[in-house]
Design a protein around this motif. Sequence first.
Motif, PDB file in Angstrom:
ATOM      1  N   TYR A   1       2.100   1.227  11.177  1.00 41.61           N
ATOM      2  CA  TYR A   1       0.594   1.340  11.224  1.00 41.61           C
ATOM      3  C   TYR A   1       0.355   0.150  12.589  1.00 41.61           C
ATOM      4  O   TYR A   1       0.735  -0.734  12.381  1.00 41.61           O
ATOM      5  CB  TYR A   1      -0.113   0.796   9.967  1.00 41.61           C
TER       6      TYR A   1
ATOM      7  N   TYR B   1      -2.609   7.303   1.997  1.00 42.10           N
ATOM      8  CA  TYR B   1      -2.216   6.006   2.433  1.00 42.10           C
ATOM      9  C   TYR B   1      -3.455   5.253   3.103  1.00 42.10           C
ATOM     10  O   TYR B   1      -3.889   4.116   3.038  1.00 42.10           O
ATOM     11  CB  TYR B   1      -1.038   6.082   3.243  1.00 42.10           C
ATOM     12  N   TRP B   2      -4.072   6.062   4.167  1.00 50.34           N
ATOM     13  CA  TRP B   2      -5.407   5.553   4.884  1.00 50.34           C
ATOM     14  C   TRP B   2      -6.434   5.096   3.899  1.00 50.34           C
ATOM     15  O   TRP B   2      -6.939   4.037   4.088  1.00 50.34           O
ATOM     16  CB  TRP B   2      -5.779   6.420   5.876  1.00 50.34           C
TER      17      TRP B   2
ATOM     18  N   LEU C   1       6.881   4.522   7.348  1.00 49.33           N
ATOM     19  CA  LEU C   1       5.392   4.211   7.601  1.00 49.33           C
ATOM     20  C   LEU C   1       5.367   3.253   8.700  1.00 49.33           C
ATOM     21  O   LEU C   1       5.866   2.229   8.751  1.00 49.33           O
ATOM     22  CB  LEU C   1       4.791   3.988   6.582  1.00 49.33           C
TER      23      LEU C   1
ATOM     24  N   THR D   1       0.941  -1.193  -0.112  1.00 48.72           N
ATOM     25  CA  THR D   1      -0.096   0.007  -0.163  1.00 48.72           C
ATOM     26  C   THR D   1       0.733   1.289  -0.027  1.00 48.72           C
ATOM     27  O   THR D   1       0.445   2.270  -0.714  1.00 48.72           O
ATOM     28  CB  THR D   1      -0.911  -0.045   1.242  1.00 48.72           C
ATOM     29  N   ALA D   2       1.999   1.272   0.692  1.00 54.34           N
ATOM     30  CA  ALA D   2       2.874   2.352   0.817  1.00 54.34           C
ATOM     31  C   ALA D   2       3.661   2.745  -0.668  1.00 54.34           C
ATOM     32  O   ALA D   2       3.598   3.968  -1.144  1.00 54.34           O
ATOM     33  CB  ALA D   2       4.114   2.131   1.722  1.00 54.34           C
TER      34      ALA D   2
ATOM     35  N   CYS E   1       0.771   4.135  -2.646  1.00 50.62           N
ATOM     36  CA  CYS E   1       0.417   5.739  -2.378  1.00 50.62           C
ATOM     37  C   CYS E   1       1.438   6.499  -2.801  1.00 50.62           C
ATOM     38  O   CYS E   1       0.993   7.336  -3.393  1.00 50.62           O
ATOM     39  CB  CYS E   1       0.348   5.601  -0.652  1.00 50.62           C
TER      40      CYS E   1
END
Lengths: 127, 176
Positions: free
Chosen positions: B166, B113-114, B164, B36-37, B40
């Motif tokens: 999470y 990103y979210w 990043l 996902t990073a 993004c």
Amino acid sequence: MSNTVIVIDDSIFLIKQIVDFFEKQLNFQVVATGNDGNDAVELYKKYKPDLITLDITMPNKDGIEALREILSTDPDAKVLMISAVRGSAMLECMDEGAKGYVEKPLKFNDSEFVKDFKESIKDIFCN
Amino acid sequence: MSLGKRLFVCPDRKAFCMSCTKNLLLPELNSVFSKTAVRCVNDFLGKPAAIHENWCVVDRLVTHYDYILTMGGASQNFQSILAIGVSKDFSEIFGVMDKSEFVDILGEFANTYWALLMDDHVFTKHFGILNQSIPVVYSNGTPFLPFISGVQGKVYIENEFIFLGYAIQKVINCSL
């Protein structure tokens, strides 16, 4: 005469992109921009634009609250939500009376995204 | 003596341990966070990005960078925090020199990103949709991040990188 629009987002970076899109791709006249829900309500009352775009997650007053206030003063207001929020928020906005919902990220370099965005605007003004 | 207000410590401390997602899901979802990073960076910056080191599961996110952004989020079942760290030099990647503009773009990067994480079916299959809050940016500071298990790593763009992390856990209900 071109349609008028107000753009509300708490990101200056995104406001620039959205303004650019409306002016260059849709030939709209951007009459004002703002950074939170309070700006949205005030600017809508002042300019009565043909369209207002609202982000949802904003400081002071969020986009859904601003949507409700705008529609309480003008039930015919054309409001387009532009947000990164997923899930039930979209349905909530549409139930409240928003005319459309565009999901971020705004990929203005992607022709499919631009096409969909333009279709959303067209639908708002046709219905 | 009456204290007026009484504070209760959550009686079931085990709930915290049981809520820990580390041993159950996070290793399995490691690649979701790193991919996902990369996506993004591609979508938001329009630049190619790469992962050079494996992302890892940690007991608590660790950040110490020139600029650190945190963004909380929650649903009825989970609460989470996203942390992003970059160096001052990263403003060149964003193509801005002004600090306020840099912070603004960093916030939108986090928002993107979210959103992309919430679009990932593997993530939502386990955690559902969490709504994000407004981001907070710290400059030259180390925010105290909660002791919640998370996944963290770096994504490289040109010669710079973005950190990043999470972290996510089940909501702990303590009656007050």
